[in-house]
Design a protein around this motif. Structure first.
Motif, PDB file in Angstrom:
ATOM      1  N   PRO A   1       0.831  -1.208   0.000  1.00 39.50           N
ATOM      2  CA  PRO A   1       0.000   0.000   0.000  1.00 39.50           C
ATOM      3  C   PRO A   1       0.867   1.261   0.000  1.00 39.50           C
ATOM      4  CG  PRO A   1      -0.804  -1.574   1.638  1.00 39.50           C
ATOM      5  CD  PRO A   1       0.512  -2.092   1.153  1.00 39.50           C
ATOM      6  N   GLY A   2       0.473   2.227  -0.805  1.00 37.21           N
ATOM      7  CA  GLY A   2       1.176   3.502  -0.846  1.00 37.21           C
ATOM      8  C   GLY A   2       2.267   3.611  -1.883  1.00 37.21           C
ATOM      9  N   GLU A   3       2.529   2.561  -2.645  1.00 37.65           N
ATOM     10  CA  GLU A   3       3.569   2.648  -3.672  1.00 37.65           C
ATOM     11  C   GLU A   3       3.086   3.469  -4.861  1.00 37.65           C
ATOM     12  OE1 GLU A   3       6.038  -0.552  -4.910  1.00 37.65           O
ATOM     13  OE2 GLU A   3       5.590  -1.762  -3.132  1.00 37.65           O
ATOM     14  N   LEU A   4       3.953   4.305  -5.390  1.00 37.36           N
ATOM     15  CA  LEU A   4       3.655   5.043  -6.606  1.00 37.36           C
ATOM     16  C   LEU A   4       3.885   4.105  -7.783  1.00 37.36           C
ATOM     17  CD1 LEU A   4       3.002   7.664  -8.127  1.00 37.36           C
ATOM     18  CD2 LEU A   4       5.436   8.255  -8.001  1.00 37.36           C
ATOM     19  N   LEU A   5       2.809   3.686  -8.423  1.00 38.31           N
ATOM     20  CA  LEU A   5       2.898   2.708  -9.500  1.00 38.31           C
ATOM     21  C   LEU A   5       3.178   3.345 -10.847  1.00 38.31           C
ATOM     22  CD1 LEU A   5      -0.137   0.435  -8.535  1.00 38.31           C
ATOM     23  CD2 LEU A   5       2.263   0.188  -7.879  1.00 38.31           C
TER      24      LEU A   5
ATOM     25  N   ILE B   1      -3.481   8.341   6.214  1.00 33.96           N
ATOM     26  CA  ILE B   1      -4.160   7.974   4.967  1.00 33.96           C
ATOM     27  C   ILE B   1      -3.456   8.613   3.772  1.00 33.96           C
ATOM     28  CG2 ILE B   1      -6.316   8.099   3.660  1.00 33.96           C
ATOM     29  CD1 ILE B   1      -7.799   8.217   6.365  1.00 33.96           C
ATOM     30  N   MET B   2      -3.118   9.900   3.906  1.00 34.65           N
ATOM     31  CA  MET B   2      -2.569  10.644   2.777  1.00 34.65           C
ATOM     32  C   MET B   2      -1.180  10.165   2.361  1.00 34.65           C
ATOM     33  SD  MET B   2      -2.539  14.792   2.236  1.00 34.65           S
ATOM     34  CE  MET B   2      -4.255  14.948   2.712  1.00 34.65           C
ATOM     35  N   LYS B   3      -0.407   9.631   3.279  1.00 37.23           N
ATOM     36  CA  LYS B   3       0.917   9.128   2.887  1.00 37.23           C
ATOM     37  C   LYS B   3       0.785   7.933   1.952  1.00 37.23           C
ATOM     38  CE  LYS B   3       1.635   6.114   6.926  1.00 37.23           C
ATOM     39  NZ  LYS B   3       2.444   5.893   8.154  1.00 37.23           N
ATOM     40  N   VAL B   4      -0.384   7.278   1.976  1.00 38.63           N
ATOM     41  CA  VAL B   4      -0.661   6.164   1.068  1.00 38.63           C
ATOM     42  C   VAL B   4      -1.307   6.662  -0.225  1.00 38.63           C
ATOM     43  CG1 VAL B   4      -2.034   4.055   0.753  1.00 38.63           C
ATOM     44  CG2 VAL B   4      -0.846   4.462   2.914  1.00 38.63           C
ATOM     45  N   THR B   5      -2.312   7.534  -0.107  1.00 40.59           N
ATOM     46  CA  THR B   5      -3.065   7.961  -1.287  1.00 40.59           C
ATOM     47  C   THR B   5      -2.361   9.029  -2.112  1.00 40.59           C
ATOM     48  OG1 THR B   5      -4.281   9.613   0.014  1.00 40.59           O
ATOM     49  CG2 THR B   5      -5.259   7.415  -0.162  1.00 40.59           C
ATOM     50  N   HIS B   6      -1.603   9.913  -1.459  1.00 39.93           N
ATOM     51  CA  HIS B   6      -0.931  11.001  -2.163  1.00 39.93           C
ATOM     52  C   HIS B   6       0.587  10.830  -2.228  1.00 39.93           C
ATOM     53  CE1 HIS B   6      -4.818  12.866  -1.420  1.00 39.93           C
ATOM     54  NE2 HIS B   6      -4.471  13.918  -2.127  1.00 39.93           N
ATOM     55  N   GLY B   7       1.158  10.172  -1.226  1.00 38.40           N
ATOM     56  CA  GLY B   7       2.609  10.040  -1.166  1.00 38.40           C
ATOM     57  C   GLY B   7       3.238  11.208  -0.429  1.00 38.40           C
TER      58      GLY B   7
ATOM     59  N   ASP C   1       5.712  13.055  -1.093  1.00 36.93           N
ATOM     60  CA  ASP C   1       6.257  14.153  -1.895  1.00 36.93           C
ATOM     61  C   ASP C   1       5.189  15.077  -2.461  1.00 36.93           C
ATOM     62  OD1 ASP C   1       8.868  13.322  -1.501  1.00 36.93           O
ATOM     63  OD2 ASP C   1       8.844  11.990  -3.247  1.00 36.93           O
ATOM     64  N   HIS C   2       3.921  14.718  -2.288  1.00 35.82           N
ATOM     65  CA  HIS C   2       2.845  15.531  -2.854  1.00 35.82           C
ATOM     66  C   HIS C   2       2.781  16.880  -2.136  1.00 35.82           C
ATOM     67  CE1 HIS C   2      -1.162  16.760  -4.196  1.00 35.82           C
ATOM     68  NE2 HIS C   2      -1.055  15.850  -5.143  1.00 35.82           N
ATOM     69  N   SER C   3       2.477  17.942  -2.876  1.00 31.28           N
ATOM     70  CA  SER C   3       2.446  19.284  -2.290  1.00 31.28           C
ATOM     71  C   SER C   3       1.418  19.398  -1.176  1.00 31.28           C
ATOM     72  CB  SER C   3       2.157  20.326  -3.378  1.00 31.28           C
ATOM     73  OG  SER C   3       0.908  20.066  -4.010  1.00 31.28           O
ATOM     74  N   LEU C   4       0.272  18.725  -1.313  1.00 27.09           N
ATOM     75  CA  LEU C   4      -0.740  18.791  -0.259  1.00 27.09           C
ATOM     76  C   LEU C   4      -0.250  18.095   1.005  1.00 27.09           C
ATOM     77  CD1 LEU C   4      -3.641  19.798   0.311  1.00 27.09           C
ATOM     78  CD2 LEU C   4      -4.434  17.494  -0.233  1.00 27.09           C
ATOM     79  N   MET C   5       0.505  17.011   0.832  1.00 23.41           N
ATOM     80  CA  MET C   5       1.062  16.297   1.974  1.00 23.41           C
ATOM     81  C   MET C   5       2.050  17.196   2.728  1.00 23.41           C
ATOM     82  SD  MET C   5       1.025  13.517   3.704  1.00 23.41           S
ATOM     83  CE  MET C   5       1.887  12.108   4.409  1.00 23.41           C
ATOM     84  N   LYS C   6       2.794  17.989   1.999  1.00 25.55           N
ATOM     85  CA  LYS C   6       3.758  18.888   2.637  1.00 25.55           C
ATOM     86  C   LYS C   6       3.038  19.965   3.449  1.00 25.55           C
ATOM     87  CE  LYS C   6       7.319  18.044  -0.833  1.00 25.55           C
ATOM     88  NZ  LYS C   6       8.117  18.576  -1.957  1.00 25.55           N
TER      89      LYS C   6
END
Length: 460
Positions: free
Chosen positions: A26-30, A429-435, A437-442
């Motif tokens: 879960p959470g891998e950028l495919l 949740i977001m570390k899985v769905t967005h990753g 490095d995503h700007s929203l995660m930051k």
């Protein structure tokens, strides 16, 4: 994960599909993809940059068409190849403006004429894209005919005859299935090129058609529509093992559960919040298939989704469907007053788990945020958290974003411990769905760190 780790295969009963060559956590950028073509939605004109799709209040407009607007010279220069010919088309039809699907179809035609290579075709090319034209209802075919005529008028400034049409692409069979008339001469050629572009727009998401994706910002608000040929291989499941989020116009495909070697990758084409019957109707009408996943077979959670008095939720449903995105504070005030009246009049008749009541709460929350009524926004937002947990279990980007919004409101009201707990849930949740490095995660991590610092200060 590199694209080599994914492969196209024949999915029984579904045609082409996409699967993984290796096991996935879960959470891998495919997959990371850029569009073959994309456009900003008409609704966002003037507030979002046409190139990078970032919100900006100080945009600079194109001096020719006076429609396209950009962050600055850099974005405008990068966008010129796609905008050059469309600019003349936009000027030729002013003060009218084409639907998003027509503007996108125009960009597709111009890109085909340039015969440019696009990295979005690594796994599946434009020429491979499938059409469901023969399975469409007459109503949908009529819609395509109307769009074809609109596209014809839109492109006439740049394309006058068949010699200018994209070469070596046979869309005649598709045209005959969509439009049975056998007219001759250049009018027939015009309809062929129109349908050749428009037949693509039929499969992936609600606001567009076949092989296109609605592009959303980090907070899952729609900003545009784009064609990503390789990602059109993804088939549907109401309970998918992958989700798609966007960073600007860039598409990111993340796994949300363990995936075994050779297992098919799936996403949801429709909003999972809908009851089974509504999901099935939309999938059949828009994508021409019926879903037989376990969620559909068991009609899971349908009772909760339509709980309460039918008369009440139908009234709320109609009200929610009437709401259009307001552009002024006065319009937001009107929306909020309507929400407040309905929520008050149906108190005790509809639980918050009713999906139309939930949408009304979301609408009221949005109105309060836009009116800077933070305390009231938090009241409505807090009521949505349990229904979101019920309907978006596991890792779902919509739940992550909702938790983040509520956490920010809690922090603004000085509820630091509660805010930190809510933001931690959003982070997990977001570390899985967005990753990460995503700007929203930051942004989320910055707010979370502020809460933790505040807690340390208060704990002294």
């Amino acid at each position: 994960m590199e694209s080599a780790a994914l492969e196209r295969f024949h999915s029984p009963g579904k045609g082409s599909g996409l699967r993984s060559r290796q096991s996935v956590r879960p959470g891998e950028l495919l997959y990371r993809d850029v569009p073959f073509a994309y456009v900003l939605s008409k609704q966002q004109l003037g507030s979002v940059c046409e190139r990078c799709l970032r919100r900006n209040e100080n945009l600079h407009r194109c001096s020719q068409c006076k429609v396209a607007k950009y962050c600055g010279r850099s974005c405008q220069k990068e966008a010129w190849l796609d905008h050059k010919q469309e600019c003349k088309c936009l000027k030729s039809i002013e003060p009218n403006f084409p639907p998003d699907s027509v503007r996108l179809a125009g960009r597709i035609v111009f890109k085909l004429l340039r015969q440019s290579v696009c990295p979005s075709e690594r796994l599946y090319s434009f020429s491979n894209l499938q059409s469901n034209a023969e399975r469409l209802s007459e109503e949908m075919k009529d819609g395509l005919r109307h769009l074809a005529q609109t596209l014809q008028l839109y492109l006439k400034t740049e394309i006058q005859d068949e010699s200018q049409l994209p070469p070596a692409i046979d869309f005649f069979q598709i045209f005959t299935k969509v439009n049975p008339q056998k007219n001759q001469s250049s009018w027939l050629c015009w309809d062929i090129v129109a349908v050749s572009a428009l037949h693509l727009l039929w499969r992936m998401k609600v606001s567009v058609t076949c092989n296109c994706f609605t592009i959303s910002n980090g907070e899952m608000q729609d900003v545009g529509v784009g064609l990503y040929p390789s990602m059109s291989l993804l088939n549907h499941s109401c309970d998918p093992n992958c989700v798609i989020v966007f960073e600007g116009y860039q598409l990111l495909l993340h796994s949300v559960r363990e995936i075994q070697i050779g297992e098919e990758l799936t996403i949801s084409y429709v909003e999972s919040l809908m009851p089974t019957r509504e999901r099935q109707k939309q999938l059949l009408r828009q994508y021409c298939f019926e879903c037989d996943c376990p969620l559909c077979q068991n009609q899971e959670k349908d009772a909760e989704k339509l709980a309460g008095e039918e008369r009440a939720w139908k009234e709320v449903k109609d009200a929610v469907n009437e709401v259009r995105y307001p552009k002024s504070k006065e319009e937001w005030k009107h929306v909020l007053a309507r929400c407040q009246n309905l929520l008050r009049s149906h108190k005790g008749h509809l639980p918050d788990t009713n999906i139309y009541q939930l949408k009304m709460l979301d609408c009221a929350m949005d109105a309060c945020i836009n009116l800077e009524s933070w305390e009231e926004a938090l009241y409505y937002g807090s009521r949505t958290l349990e229904p979101y947990r019920l309907y978006y279990p596991g890792f779902h980007p919509l739940r992550a974003v909702q938790l983040m919004r509520v956490g920010k409101l809690q922090y603004s009201q000085g509820m630091v411990p509660q805010a930190l707990e809510t933001l931690k849930q959003a982070y997990n949740i977001m570390k899985v769905t967005h990753g990460t490095d995503h700007s929203l995660m930051k942004v989320l991590m910055e707010i979370k760190e502020e809460c933790e610092a505040m807690m340390r200060i208060q704990g002294r």
